[in-house]
Scaffold this motif. Structure first.
Motif, PDB file in Angstrom:
ATOM      1  N   GLU A  40       0.834  -1.203   0.000  1.00 11.68           N
ATOM      2  CA  GLU A  40       0.000   0.000   0.000  1.00 11.68           C
ATOM      3  C   GLU A  40       0.868   1.252   0.000  1.00 11.68           C
ATOM      4  OE1 GLU A  40      -3.116   0.421   2.869  1.00 11.68           O
ATOM      5  OE2 GLU A  40      -3.750  -1.654   2.577  1.00 11.68           O
ATOM      6  N   VAL A  41       1.989   1.180   0.715  1.00  8.95           N
ATOM      7  CA  VAL A  41       2.899   2.326   0.821  1.00  8.95           C
ATOM      8  C   VAL A  41       3.802   2.413  -0.403  1.00  8.95           C
ATOM      9  CG1 VAL A  41       4.801   3.322   2.164  1.00  8.95           C
ATOM     10  CG2 VAL A  41       2.872   2.258   3.341  1.00  8.95           C
ATOM     11  N   GLU A  42       4.263   1.258  -0.866  1.00 11.73           N
ATOM     12  CA  GLU A  42       5.202   1.222  -1.986  1.00 11.73           C
ATOM     13  C   GLU A  42       4.783   0.134  -2.988  1.00 11.73           C
ATOM     14  OE1 GLU A  42       9.666   0.019  -1.896  1.00 11.73           O
ATOM     15  OE2 GLU A  42       9.523   2.117  -1.239  1.00 11.73           O
ATOM     16  N   PRO A  43       3.784   0.453  -3.825  1.00  8.41           N
ATOM     17  CA  PRO A  43       3.341  -0.530  -4.816  1.00  8.41           C
ATOM     18  C   PRO A  43       4.510  -0.937  -5.720  1.00  8.41           C
ATOM     19  CG  PRO A  43       1.887   1.368  -4.769  1.00  8.41           C
ATOM     20  CD  PRO A  43       3.079   1.710  -3.925  1.00  8.41           C
ATOM     21  N   GLY A  44       4.557  -2.212  -6.029  1.00  3.42           N
ATOM     22  CA  GLY A  44       5.621  -2.676  -6.902  1.00  3.42           C
ATOM     23  C   GLY A  44       6.895  -3.060  -6.181  1.00  3.42           C
ATOM     24  N   ASN A  45       6.921  -3.010  -4.856  1.00  6.23           N
ATOM     25  CA  ASN A  45       8.103  -3.410  -4.103  1.00  6.23           C
ATOM     26  C   ASN A  45       8.326  -4.902  -4.331  1.00  6.23           C
ATOM     27  OD1 ASN A  45       9.575  -4.604  -1.783  1.00  6.23           O
ATOM     28  ND2 ASN A  45       9.640  -2.490  -1.066  1.00  6.23           N
ATOM     29  N   GLU A  46       9.393  -5.217  -5.068  1.00  2.00           N
ATOM     30  CA  GLU A  46       9.659  -6.600  -5.481  1.00  2.00           C
ATOM     31  C   GLU A  46       9.833  -7.536  -4.282  1.00  2.00           C
ATOM     32  OE1 GLU A  46      10.703  -8.019  -8.859  1.00  2.00           O
ATOM     33  OE2 GLU A  46       9.508  -6.372  -9.641  1.00  2.00           O
ATOM     34  N   ASP A  47      10.527  -7.090  -3.261  1.00  2.00           N
ATOM     35  CA  ASP A  47      10.741  -7.943  -2.092  1.00  2.00           C
ATOM     36  C   ASP A  47       9.412  -8.274  -1.412  1.00  2.00           C
ATOM     37  OD1 ASP A  47      13.524  -8.014  -2.438  1.00  2.00           O
ATOM     38  OD2 ASP A  47      13.795  -6.191  -1.252  1.00  2.00           O
ATOM     39  N   ALA A  48       8.543  -7.285  -1.290  1.00  2.00           N
ATOM     40  CA  ALA A  48       7.236  -7.511  -0.669  1.00  2.00           C
ATOM     41  C   ALA A  48       6.397  -8.459  -1.516  1.00  2.00           C
ATOM     42  CB  ALA A  48       6.507  -6.183  -0.472  1.00  2.00           C
ATOM     43  N   ILE A  49       6.467  -8.316  -2.829  1.00  2.00           N
ATOM     44  CA  ILE A  49       5.711  -9.202  -3.709  1.00  2.00           C
ATOM     45  C   ILE A  49       6.192 -10.643  -3.568  1.00  2.00           C
ATOM     46  CG2 ILE A  49       5.182  -9.761  -6.120  1.00  2.00           C
ATOM     47  CD1 ILE A  49       5.274  -6.708  -6.682  1.00  2.00           C
ATOM     48  N   VAL A  50       7.502 -10.827  -3.532  1.00  2.00           N
ATOM     49  CA  VAL A  50       8.059 -12.182  -3.413  1.00  2.00           C
ATOM     50  C   VAL A  50       7.635 -12.820  -2.090  1.00  2.00           C
ATOM     51  CG1 VAL A  50      10.195 -13.499  -3.155  1.00  2.00           C
ATOM     52  CG2 VAL A  50       9.996 -11.800  -4.974  1.00  2.00           C
ATOM     53  N   VAL A  51       7.785 -12.099  -0.990  1.00  2.00           N
ATOM     54  CA  VAL A  51       7.405 -12.651   0.308  1.00  2.00           C
ATOM     55  C   VAL A  51       5.901 -12.904   0.350  1.00  2.00           C
ATOM     56  CG1 VAL A  51       7.340 -12.242   2.810  1.00  2.00           C
ATOM     57  CG2 VAL A  51       9.362 -11.600   1.501  1.00  2.00           C
ATOM     58  N   LEU A  52       5.118 -12.029  -0.261  1.00  2.00           N
ATOM     59  CA  LEU A  52       3.671 -12.209  -0.304  1.00  2.00           C
ATOM     60  C   LEU A  52       3.308 -13.472  -1.089  1.00  2.00           C
ATOM     61  CD1 LEU A  52       0.814 -11.300   0.320  1.00  2.00           C
ATOM     62  CD2 LEU A  52       0.969  -9.691  -1.596  1.00  2.00           C
ATOM     63  N   ILE A  53       3.945 -13.690  -2.226  1.00  2.00           N
ATOM     64  CA  ILE A  53       3.692 -14.906  -3.004  1.00  2.00           C
ATOM     65  C   ILE A  53       4.002 -16.138  -2.153  1.00  2.00           C
ATOM     66  CG2 ILE A  53       4.486 -16.295  -4.973  1.00  2.00           C
ATOM     67  CD1 ILE A  53       4.953 -13.565  -6.423  1.00  2.00           C
ATOM     68  N   LEU A  54       5.148 -16.116  -1.477  1.00  2.00           N
ATOM     69  CA  LEU A  54       5.522 -17.251  -0.641  1.00  2.00           C
ATOM     70  C   LEU A  54       4.548 -17.449   0.523  1.00  2.00           C
ATOM     71  CD1 LEU A  54       9.379 -16.718  -0.614  1.00  2.00           C
ATOM     72  CD2 LEU A  54       8.102 -18.472  -1.864  1.00  2.00           C
ATOM     73  N   ALA A  55       4.100 -16.360   1.122  1.00  2.00           N
ATOM     74  CA  ALA A  55       3.139 -16.456   2.225  1.00  2.00           C
ATOM     75  C   ALA A  55       1.815 -17.039   1.741  1.00  2.00           C
ATOM     76  CB  ALA A  55       2.917 -15.082   2.854  1.00  2.00           C
ATOM     77  N   ILE A  56       1.401 -16.655   0.546  1.00  2.00           N
ATOM     78  CA  ILE A  56       0.156 -17.201  -0.013  1.00  2.00           C
ATOM     79  C   ILE A  56       0.306 -18.687  -0.292  1.00  2.00           C
ATOM     80  CG2 ILE A  56      -1.337 -17.174  -2.057  1.00  2.00           C
ATOM     81  CD1 ILE A  56      -0.853 -14.089  -2.102  1.00  2.00           C
ATOM     82  N   THR A  57       1.425 -19.067  -0.918  1.00  2.00           N
ATOM     83  CA  THR A  57       1.604 -20.487  -1.229  1.00  2.00           C
ATOM     84  C   THR A  57       1.799 -21.313   0.040  1.00  2.00           C
ATOM     85  OG1 THR A  57       3.994 -20.212  -1.635  1.00  2.00           O
ATOM     86  CG2 THR A  57       2.517 -20.030  -3.531  1.00  2.00           C
ATOM     87  N   ASP A  58       2.299 -20.709   1.109  1.00  2.00           N
ATOM     88  CA  ASP A  58       2.388 -21.407   2.391  1.00  2.00           C
ATOM     89  C   ASP A  58       1.007 -21.794   2.909  1.00  2.00           C
ATOM     90  OD1 ASP A  58       5.149 -21.112   2.474  1.00  2.00           O
ATOM     91  OD2 ASP A  58       5.116 -19.404   3.840  1.00  2.00           O
ATOM     92  N   GLN A  59      -0.012 -21.070   2.483  1.00  2.00           N
ATOM     93  CA  GLN A  59      -1.369 -21.275   2.984  1.00  2.00           C
ATOM     94  C   GLN A  59      -2.225 -22.144   2.068  1.00  2.00           C
ATOM     95  OE1 GLN A  59      -3.120 -17.557   4.827  1.00  2.00           O
ATOM     96  NE2 GLN A  59      -1.387 -16.689   3.696  1.00  2.00           N
ATOM     97  N   PHE A  60      -1.637 -22.698   1.021  1.00  2.00           N
ATOM     98  CA  PHE A  60      -2.427 -23.534   0.117  1.00  2.00           C
ATOM     99  C   PHE A  60      -3.150 -24.602   0.922  1.00  2.00           C
ATOM    100  CE2 PHE A  60      -0.158 -22.979  -4.245  1.00  2.00           C
ATOM    101  CZ  PHE A  60      -0.680 -21.715  -4.335  1.00  2.00           C
TER     102      PHE A  60
END
Length: 81
Positions: A40-60
């Motif tokens: 929300e603060v920094e759209p497009g932050n690659e590190d946040a996107i990567v960790v977010l993808i991993l957090a989502i896949t952790d919850q499959f």
């Protein structure tokens, strides 16, 4: 009513470290929340996107189809292979 503070740009590195720790502690929903706040603060932050993808896949699990689509959309936002 209690008002949550937004993450400052200076606080992003620390927030992402916390998100990684939450993933490692098997609490990916907290990591997902932090990454969403960072984006929300920094759209497009690659590190946040990567960790977010991993957090989502952790919850499959039960909602895998929804989570998979959400993860794919995030992968498409990455600029670096």
């Amino acid at each position: 009513m209690f008002q949550l503070k937004r993450i400052s740009k200076d606080g992003i590195p620390n927030a992402l470290q916390k998100a990684e720790r939450y993933r490692l502690l098997n609490q990916p929903w907290l990591a997902e929340s932090i990454c969403s706040d960072v984006l929300e603060v920094e759209p497009g932050n690659e590190d946040a996107i990567v960790v977010l993808i991993l957090a989502i896949t952790d919850q499959f699990g039960i909602n895998t189809a929804f989570d998979l689509n959400k993860a794919r959309q995030l992968v498409n936002q990455l600029k670096d292979e």
